[in-house]
Scaffold this motif. Structure first.
Motif, short mmCIF file in Angstrom:
data_model
loop_
_atom_site.label_atom_id
_atom_site.label_comp_id
_atom_site.label_asym_id
_atom_site.label_seq_id
_atom_site.Cartn_x
_atom_site.Cartn_y
_atom_site.Cartn_z
N ARG A 16 5.83 4.45 -0.66
CA ARG A 16 5.51 3.63 -1.54
C ARG A 16 6.27 2.57 -1.77
NH1 ARG A 16 8.57 4.02 -5.91
NH2 ARG A 16 9.66 5.92 -6.25
N THR A 54 0.87 -1.18 0.08
CA THR A 54 0.06 0.16 0.06
C THR A 54 0.98 1.19 -0.03
OG1 THR A 54 0.02 -0.15 2.43
CG2 THR A 54 -1.93 -1.21 1.22
N GLU A 55 0.21 2.25 -0.30
CA GLU A 55 0.96 3.61 -0.32
C GLU A 55 0.09 4.52 0.87
OE1 GLU A 55 1.60 5.51 -3.95
OE2 GLU A 55 1.91 3.56 -5.01
N TRP A 87 10.14 -0.11 0.97
CA TRP A 87 9.54 0.92 0.37
C TRP A 87 10.54 2.19 0.43
CZ3 TRP A 87 7.88 -2.10 4.33
CH2 TRP A 87 6.50 -2.84 4.10
N ARG A 133 5.45 10.84 0.97
CA ARG A 133 4.49 9.75 0.49
C ARG A 133 5.58 8.54 0.70
NH1 ARG A 133 3.42 8.34 -4.39
NH2 ARG A 133 5.05 9.47 -5.41
#
Length: 188
Positions: free
Chosen positions: A18, A7-8, A75, A16
């Motif tokens: 990601r 998920t982000e 991530w 963010r």
């Protein structure tokens, strides 16, 4: 056990998080070059190849292969397209241990914004909900009080000190080990 897709999220200040992607090589290289001196005291010795496009391409390819195999999930934290940190769940073990190791770093220019805590919480939530892990472990150098505060804020507790635990910045260094238990149910 099949895993849920990555998920982000937006962590703080528009930063963010990601999943790692095949196109991240250049941005990761830029981030590591930019933070080379800052990260040196906290990381294993990096040869010059690490700080090249080819070196980062190989490293990223290895990480993505491990991710496809379910042994690692990683991530990047990004400000626009600029990588400003990473968080990784590695050494994922299933069965009765059902555990992973947490690692993270934040760009020197982005410290003090709560990004490390937010990234660690994000990874722990994924470890529990996406991977069904029982616990997450992390270690810090004994004098890395900032990282110890991050782990404490994220619900980790100290499980002990490990003398000469990892070879960091050219020498075997003592570490403080932490864990966060994610659930008490049976291994999934």
């Amino acid at each position: 056990m099949p895993t849920k897709p990555h998920t982000e999220a937006v962590l703080a200040d528009g930063i963010r998080i990601r999943p790692l992607a095949p196109g991240d090589t250049s941005a990761l290289l830029d981030a590591y070059v930019r933070n080379r001196a800052y990260l040196r005291p906290f990381e294993p010795h990096r040869d010059e190849e690490f700080y090249t496009l080819d070196g980062q391409a190989r490293r990223l390819s290895d990480q993505l292969s491990a991710q496809r195999a379910g042994a690692l999930f990683g991530w990047v934290l990004v400000d626009g397209e600029r990588v400003v940190g990473t968080v990784t769940l590695s050494h994922i073990v299933r069965g009765p241990l059902c555990s992973a190791n947490l690692g993270y770093w934040i760009d020197q220019g982005y410290g003090g914004r709560g990004l490390a805590s937010a990234a660690a919480r994000f990874a722990c939530a994924y470890a529990k909900e996406g991977l069904g892990l029982h616990r997450v472990e992390a270690g810090t150098l004994l004098d890395n009080l900032g990282s110890q505060r991050v782990l404490a804020k994220c619900g980790f507790s100290v499980i002990g000190d490990a003398p000469r635990f990892l070879h960091i910045d050219g020498a075997w260094r003592d570490h403080r080990l932490f864990q966060r238990v994610l659930h008490e149910g049976p291994p999934r």
